[in-house]
Each structure stands twice: as structure tokens, then as C-alpha cells.
Scaffold this active site. Structure first.
Site, PDB file in Angstrom:
ATOM      1  N   HIS A  20       0.830  -1.205   0.000  1.00 34.48           N
ATOM      2  CA  HIS A  20       0.000   0.000   0.000  1.00 34.48           C
ATOM      3  C   HIS A  20       0.863   1.253   0.000  1.00 34.48           C
ATOM      4  O   HIS A  20       0.522   2.254  -0.621  1.00 34.48           O
ATOM      5  CB  HIS A  20      -0.937  -0.016   1.207  1.00 34.48           C
ATOM      6  N   GLN A 341      13.040  -4.470  -7.156  1.00 27.60           N
ATOM      7  CA  GLN A 341      12.249  -5.301  -8.093  1.00 27.60           C
ATOM      8  C   GLN A 341      12.039  -4.645  -9.453  1.00 27.60           C
ATOM      9  O   GLN A 341      12.106  -5.320 -10.483  1.00 27.60           O
ATOM     10  CB  GLN A 341      10.893  -5.645  -7.459  1.00 27.60           C
ATOM     11  N   ASN A 360       0.664  -4.923  -7.115  1.00 30.29           N
ATOM     12  CA  ASN A 360       1.803  -4.085  -7.543  1.00 30.29           C
ATOM     13  C   ASN A 360       2.758  -4.878  -8.411  1.00 30.29           C
ATOM     14  O   ASN A 360       3.207  -4.401  -9.458  1.00 30.29           O
ATOM     15  CB  ASN A 360       2.543  -3.529  -6.327  1.00 30.29           C
ATOM     16  N   SER A 361       3.073  -6.103  -7.975  1.00 30.54           N
ATOM     17  CA  SER A 361       3.961  -6.940  -8.781  1.00 30.54           C
ATOM     18  C   SER A 361       3.327  -7.220 -10.138  1.00 30.54           C
ATOM     19  O   SER A 361       3.995  -7.228 -11.170  1.00 30.54           O
ATOM     20  CB  SER A 361       4.259  -8.258  -8.066  1.00 30.54           C
ATOM     21  N   GLU A 364       3.692  -4.077 -12.248  1.00 33.87           N
ATOM     22  CA  GLU A 364       5.105  -3.842 -12.604  1.00 33.87           C
ATOM     23  C   GLU A 364       5.524  -4.814 -13.707  1.00 33.87           C
ATOM     24  O   GLU A 364       6.227  -4.440 -14.653  1.00 33.87           O
ATOM     25  CB  GLU A 364       5.989  -4.010 -11.363  1.00 33.87           C
ATOM     26  N   GLY A 379      -6.168 -13.760  -0.791  1.00 34.82           N
ATOM     27  CA  GLY A 379      -6.633 -12.396  -1.077  1.00 34.82           C
ATOM     28  C   GLY A 379      -6.906 -12.221  -2.566  1.00 34.82           C
ATOM     29  O   GLY A 379      -7.363 -13.142  -3.252  1.00 34.82           O
ATOM     30  N   GLN A 381      -4.787 -12.064  -4.845  1.00 35.49           N
ATOM     31  CA  GLN A 381      -3.761 -12.716  -5.688  1.00 35.49           C
ATOM     32  C   GLN A 381      -4.362 -13.813  -6.561  1.00 35.49           C
ATOM     33  O   GLN A 381      -3.978 -13.962  -7.731  1.00 35.49           O
ATOM     34  CB  GLN A 381      -2.668 -13.317  -4.800  1.00 35.49           C
TER      35      GLN A 381
HETATM   36  O1  LIG Z   1      12.389  -7.793  -3.178  1.00 34.99           O
HETATM   37  C1  LIG Z   1      11.398  -7.095  -3.407  1.00 34.99           C
HETATM   38  C2  LIG Z   1      10.082  -7.602  -3.382  1.00 34.99           C
HETATM   39  C3  LIG Z   1       9.033  -6.746  -3.636  1.00 34.99           C
HETATM   40  N1  LIG Z   1       9.273  -5.434  -3.892  1.00 34.99           N
HETATM   41  C4  LIG Z   1       8.159  -4.508  -4.138  1.00 34.99           C
HETATM   42  O2  LIG Z   1       7.184  -4.647  -3.122  1.00 34.99           O
HETATM   43  C5  LIG Z   1       5.887  -4.431  -3.670  1.00 34.99           C
HETATM   44  C6  LIG Z   1       5.038  -5.621  -3.299  1.00 34.99           C
HETATM   45  O3  LIG Z   1       3.704  -5.347  -3.599  1.00 34.99           O
HETATM   46  P1  LIG Z   1       2.705  -6.496  -4.087  1.00 34.99           P
HETATM   47  O4  LIG Z   1       3.260  -7.175  -5.260  1.00 34.99           O
HETATM   48  O5  LIG Z   1       1.362  -5.890  -4.272  1.00 34.99           O
HETATM   49  O6  LIG Z   1       2.724  -7.574  -2.937  1.00 34.99           O
HETATM   50  P2  LIG Z   1       2.415  -7.480  -1.353  1.00 34.99           P
HETATM   51  O7  LIG Z   1       3.386  -6.675  -0.664  1.00 34.99           O
HETATM   52  O8  LIG Z   1       2.298  -8.882  -0.905  1.00 34.99           O
HETATM   53  O9  LIG Z   1       0.971  -6.772  -1.369  1.00 34.99           O
HETATM   54  C7  LIG Z   1      -0.178  -6.947  -0.579  1.00 34.99           C
HETATM   55  O10 LIG Z   1      -0.997  -5.817  -0.932  1.00 34.99           O
HETATM   56  C8  LIG Z   1      -1.392  -5.742  -2.309  1.00 34.99           C
HETATM   57  C9  LIG Z   1      -2.233  -4.486  -2.474  1.00 34.99           C
HETATM   58  O11 LIG Z   1      -3.349  -4.544  -1.635  1.00 34.99           O
HETATM   59  C10 LIG Z   1      -2.183  -6.984  -2.711  1.00 34.99           C
HETATM   60  O12 LIG Z   1      -2.468  -6.941  -4.093  1.00 34.99           O
HETATM   61  C11 LIG Z   1      -1.376  -8.238  -2.371  1.00 34.99           C
HETATM   62  O13 LIG Z   1      -2.145  -9.406  -2.653  1.00 34.99           O
HETATM   63  C12 LIG Z   1      -0.956  -8.233  -0.911  1.00 34.99           C
HETATM   64  O14 LIG Z   1      -0.187  -9.377  -0.605  1.00 34.99           O
HETATM   65  C13 LIG Z   1       6.060  -4.261  -5.175  1.00 34.99           C
HETATM   66  O15 LIG Z   1       6.016  -2.883  -5.492  1.00 34.99           O
HETATM   67  C14 LIG Z   1       7.465  -4.803  -5.443  1.00 34.99           C
HETATM   68  O16 LIG Z   1       8.152  -4.154  -6.492  1.00 34.99           O
HETATM   69  C15 LIG Z   1      10.552  -4.935  -3.928  1.00 34.99           C
HETATM   70  O17 LIG Z   1      10.770  -3.744  -4.183  1.00 34.99           O
HETATM   71  N2  LIG Z   1      11.576  -5.789  -3.685  1.00 34.99           N
END
Ligand SMILES: O=c1ccn([C@@H]2O[C@H](COP(=O)(O)OP(=O)(O)O[C@H]3O[C@H](CO)[C@@H](O)[C@H](O)[C@H]3O)[C@@H](O)[C@H]2O)c(=O)[nH]1
Length: 481
Positions: A20, A341, A360-361, A364, A379, A381
Site C-alpha cells: 500500500h 524489483q 503491484n507486482s 510492474e 486475497g 492474488q
Molecule cells: O524484493 C522485493 C520484493 C518486492 N518489492 C516490491 O514490493 C511491492 C510488493 O507489492 P505487491 O506485489 O502488491 O505484494 P504485497 O506486498 O504482498 O501486497 C499486498 O498488498 C497488495 C495491495 O493490496 C495486494 O495486491 C497483495 O495481494 C498483498 O499481498 C512491489 O512494489 C514490489 O516491487 C521490492 O521492491 N523488492
């Protein structure tokens, strides 16, 4: 760029989680880049605020200010019990936020608009109490928004304890099996407090002036069209660094909650083009020891280089790799606890991404044009995985066995499938088309660019009206008196 006589101060309240915080910072950057009159204060709880400072996430940006509010927990308090944490945040968050808003006023920074992302429904009430217009930054897909909205108002048939396994048919969406619905909606699923928070937030949507979604029109045309017939929504995404879309080399405030091991980029530089399997499950998902073992041996026997973000869930746990694995993968595998990432996804050596399909992933990867191996957990995902594989056709799904484990053979099979043959070529082609569509949405005149401008113009009109009232009123009267 339009400038105003007054600055417009937006308070962006983010739920304290990496998934978030990242889109909130990116949204703040988009806003402040679009108009020099906009200032953004990004606020989260004290523990995450401290974590951001420790990892250098708060970086400098003259238009973005980092603030925290109290949730009544100490900064090093244990936040790993989700139920207790959500209860505490709901109890103490409103007062903490109200204190921050008053404090900002005293510091000469009155708040003109509050934007929050989901899971913090009480922010809408605090904004209403202060008479401040409020927006919601929806940080998941529009399809998921449509599902939650229709489940809340029972506009379709959803699983119940009596009928837990049904196919859900909603306008603008493919038919979804129970295990393709956001898991919080499935009867008896864990994290009921998160279902309450997200549905509670959507319940308050009528009090919110704008719903801004981190998505783009070409990606979710039908879902957006169908949900718009029920409730207004404006797409302003993908909220990804513009460098990912090759539009700009401007540096970003990264917003990482953990220190990133950037030297993995040097390692990637030594690997052949499009050879590396990148593996990461975001910030919250944890794998069982059995699953770690199977994934590890699957990667080791795939014969390909890999970069694996193996992050323990919290500071008290360890990520236990199977004995002998590091020797077996020596010279071919790189393990890190956190990585940059976005840079990894755009690195020429990366071939595909084994992801949990956090939104977000997902965005991206789409913006980078990287093929996906979908390994979702819970969730939104699971719904994202459904769309990535069956609707956008940019990935392959890793299937679980009867015990819920993705076995090593399945890991190898999917890596082969995404790399070789006709389906792999089609996936690469589709991924490049979506990347282009994401770029178009953000370029001047693109769907998301236009919506962002509408939001900013609305804010400017509101600020002008308020300023006009203030000038007309005697000094000691506020517009609300
Ligand atoms: O080594 C890493 C791993 C992740 N990221 C970043 O961390 C963020 C992760 O976000 P996301 O991919 O959305 O995963 P979560 O952190 O697990 O997000 C939670 O929140 C999101 C928004 O509500 C939901 O879509 C997901 O299911 C929920 O697990 C992204 O921007 C990635 O680029 C990094 O920068 N480096």
C-alpha cells in the site's frame, strides 16, 4: 502547468503495509509532477514510518512530506497478529489521524483533501468529521473492486457456508470458481478481519468524492465498464515508476520497507540475456517449509539461473532453505532478502517472474513486459492469477497438488512452458502488447493521464471556491461556521 495562488495540500493516508505504501508514494509523485501547486503529506502509522526511515525509503522530495499518526502501539510493537493489529488500528487510528490533521493545521499546512487506500474505513469518517473532501486510492484491480462491491450488496450469487463451492457469474467478468474469488470472500477463510476492513471501506464509498483505481482502461475495459454502471471509478494507473515504461529516467522515492540488496543487479549483469528466473512473493506471503523445499529443488533442477527473494516473514523467523540446495545451485542461483524489483524486472537478463500475483507486482510485470509464472496464495492474488493466465494470457499457472503444494516437477514443467514452444511465443507477444497499452494509458492524453487531470482540476476548483469564500468572510469566521 496550471499554478494557483494557494497550495493544495493532500493528506494521503496509507494502510501500513508495503503493498500500500509503494503505490501511495507513486501516486504522490504523479500528483506533484502534474501540478506545482500540489503538496502531498504521506501518512502511515509510527511503526511503518520508522521502518521507512530506517531503510531510507522516505528519501527527499520537496513536494512530498512524510508524516506518521499513532495507532497506540509502540514502534517496535508486535504487529504480526493480524486480528489484534487490525482491532488496535481501528480503535486508535481515528484519534491518531485527527491529531495529525490538527497538528498540520497548526504548522500552517491545512489539509484540503484526504486520500486513503483500502483497509482503513475509519479514515472516511475522520475526513467527514473535519469536513474535508475524501478520495479512495484503490490499490487492487478493478475486477477485484467489482467483486467486493457486488458481494457487499449481494448483486450476484456468492459462496455461503451452505453452498461454499459455486461458480460466480458477474457482468464484465469471466465466470469465477470459488478458488478464483478474492479469498477473503470465501466462507471460513482466514483473515476475516481483512474482509471486514475492505468491505467496510467499500460500504463508505458513497461518502467518498472520487474512487481512483491503480489500473488502466485497456487492461480491464469490461470490468471497468460494468462496475462504472454501479458506482463511479476512475483509473489512474499503472502506478509504476515511469522508467519502467521507458518514458523517463527520473529517479523515484522507492518506498522500500527493507534494505534492498542492489548488488544483485551486478550479478544479473553477468548472466546471459533473457536467462534468469526471478522469484519473489512480495512482502507478506510466507511459504511452508515443504513448499520452500519443493520450489528450491525445482529451481535447482530447471538448469537455469535464478534470483530468489527469500524474505523471512518477520524479524523473528528464518527462511530455511533445504540442506544441500545452496551447493547444488552454486554459481547459478542468487538469494537475497529484498531487491530493487523494478530494476530487476527491466533487466535484460531476466526471462520471467515467478510471482504471488500481488497487484503491484502484477502491474510492474505488465509494465515491464515480462512473462509470468503465477503462484498465487490468498486475497486478490488468486483473482489476479486467473486474469493473468486466462484473460490477458501473459503467464502460466503453477498448479498445486492435493496437499496444496506446488511440486518441484511442476516448477520445472512451467519454467519450460514459459520459455519454449508456441505458447511461450504467444505469451511474450501478449506481454509486449500489454506493456505498450500501459505506456499509452499514461502518456499525455491517455486514459489514465486524462483521469488524473480531472481529479487535479476538481481539487483546484474546490480550492478556488474555498479561497473565494475565505476572502469574502470576515477574518474570524471559517467557511464551516
Ligand atoms: O524484493 C522485493 C520484493 C518486492 N518489492 C516490491 O514490493 C511491492 C510488493 O507489492 P505487491 O506485489 O502488491 O505484494 P504485497 O506486498 O504482498 O501486497 C499486498 O498488498 C497488495 C495491495 O493490496 C495486494 O495486491 C497483495 O495481494 C498483498 O499481498 C512491489 O512494489 C514490489 O516491487 C521490492 O521492491 N523488492
Amino acid at each position: 502547468m496550471v499554478t494557483l495562488e494557494v497550495n493544495i495540500h493532500i493528506l494521503l493516508v496509507t494502510f501500513p503495509a508495503q503493498g500500500h505504501v509503494k503505490p501511495a508514494i507513486r501516486f504522490a509523485r504523479r500528483l506533484t509532477a502534474s501540478n506545482a501547486s500540489l503538496l502531498v503529506s504521506l501518512a502511515t502509522n509510527e511503526a511503518i514510518g520508522q521502518q521507512m526511515r530506517d531503510s531510507g525509503a522516505t528519501g527527499s522530495d520537496e513536494h512530498i512530506n512524510f508524516e506518521t499518526f499513532s495507532d497506540g502501539l509502540s514502534v517496535d510493537g508486535n504487529q504480526h497478529d493480524v486480528d489484534k493489529f487490525m482491532a488496535q488500528l481501528n480503535r486508535a487510528g481515528p484519534e491518531g489521524l485527527a491529531t495529525l490533521i490538527n497538528d498540520l493545521q497548526v504548522r500552517g499546512r491545512p489539509v484540503h483533501c484526504i486520500v486513503s487506500n483500502p483497509f482503513v474505513p475509519w479514515v472516511v469518517d475522520v475526513a467527514e468529521g473535519f469536513g474535508i473532501p475524501c478520495a479512495m486510492l484503490w490499490v487492487q484491480s478493478c475486477a477485484v473492486y467489482a467483486i467486493y462491491y457486488q458481494s457487499l450488496y449481494r448483486l450476484g450469487e456468492f459462496p455461503t457456508p451452505e453452498r461454499p463451492n459455486i461458480d460466480v457469474s458477474l457482468p464484465g467478468l469471466p465466470v469465477l470458481k470459488t478458488n478464483e474469488l478474492p479469498s477473503f470472500l470465501v466462507p471460513f477463510a482466514p483473515y476475516q478481519c481483512l474482509a471486514d476492513a475492505i468491505l467496510g471501506h467499500i460500504k463508505k464509498i458513497k461518502k467518498v468524492k472520487w474512487v481512483l483505481a491503480n489500473s488502466f482502461h485497456a487492461l480491464e475495459t469490461e470490468a471497468i465498464q460494468s462496475v462504472s454502471e454501479l458506482t463511479p471509478i476512475m483509473t489512474i494507473g499503472p502506478l509504476v515508476p515511469l522508467g519502467l515504461l521507458e518514458r523517463s529516467t527520473a529517479s523515484e522515492v522507492r518506498g522500500d520497507l527493507w534494505k534492498s540488496e542492489d548488488d544483485c543487479l551486478d550479478w544479473l549483469n553477468t548472466q546471459p540475456k533473457e536467462s534468469v528466473i526471478y522469484v519473489s512473493f512480495g512482502s507478506i506471503v510466507s511459504l511452508s517449509p515443504k513448499q520452500i523445499e519443493e520450489l528450491a529443488w525445482g529451481l535447482a533442477s530447471s538448469g537455469r539461473p535464478f534470483l530468489w527473494v527469500a524474505k523471512p516473514v518477520d524479524s523473528t523467523s528464518e527462511f530455511l532453505l533445504p540442506t544441500g540446495f545452496l551447493d547444488a545451485a552454486a554459481g547459478r542461483g542468487k538469494i537475497v532478502k529484498w531487491c530493487p524489483q523494478v530494476e530487476v524486472l527491466t533487466h535484460p537478463s531476466v526471462a520471467c517472474f515467478v510471482t504471488h500475483c500481488g497487484w503491484n507486482s502484477t502491474l510492474e510485470t505488465i509494465a515491464a513486459g515480462t512473462p509470468i509464472l503465477a503462484f498465487s496464495h490468498w486475497g486478490d492474488q488468486v483473482t489476479n492469477a486467473k486474469f493473468l493466465v486466462d484473460v490477458y494470457s501473459v503467464g502460466v499457472r503453477l498448479e498445486r497438488d492435493a496437499e496444496g503444494v506446488v511440486r518441484r516437477e511442476e516448477v520445472c514443467r512451467c519454467i519450460k512452458e514459459i520459455r519454449e514452444g508456441q505458447r511461450a511465443s504467444k505469451i511474450r507477444e501478449n506481454a509486449m502488447k500489454l506493456k505498450e497499452a500501459a505506456r499509452e494509458a499514461l502518456e499525455e492524453g491517455g486514459s489514465s493521464d486524462k483521469n488524473l487531470r480531472v481529479f487535479v482540476e476538481d481539487l483546484i476548483s474546490l480550492a478556488r471556491e474555498e479561497e473565494a469564500i475565505r476572502v469574502r468572510l470576515p477574518n474570524d469566521q471559517s467557511p464551516d461556521d
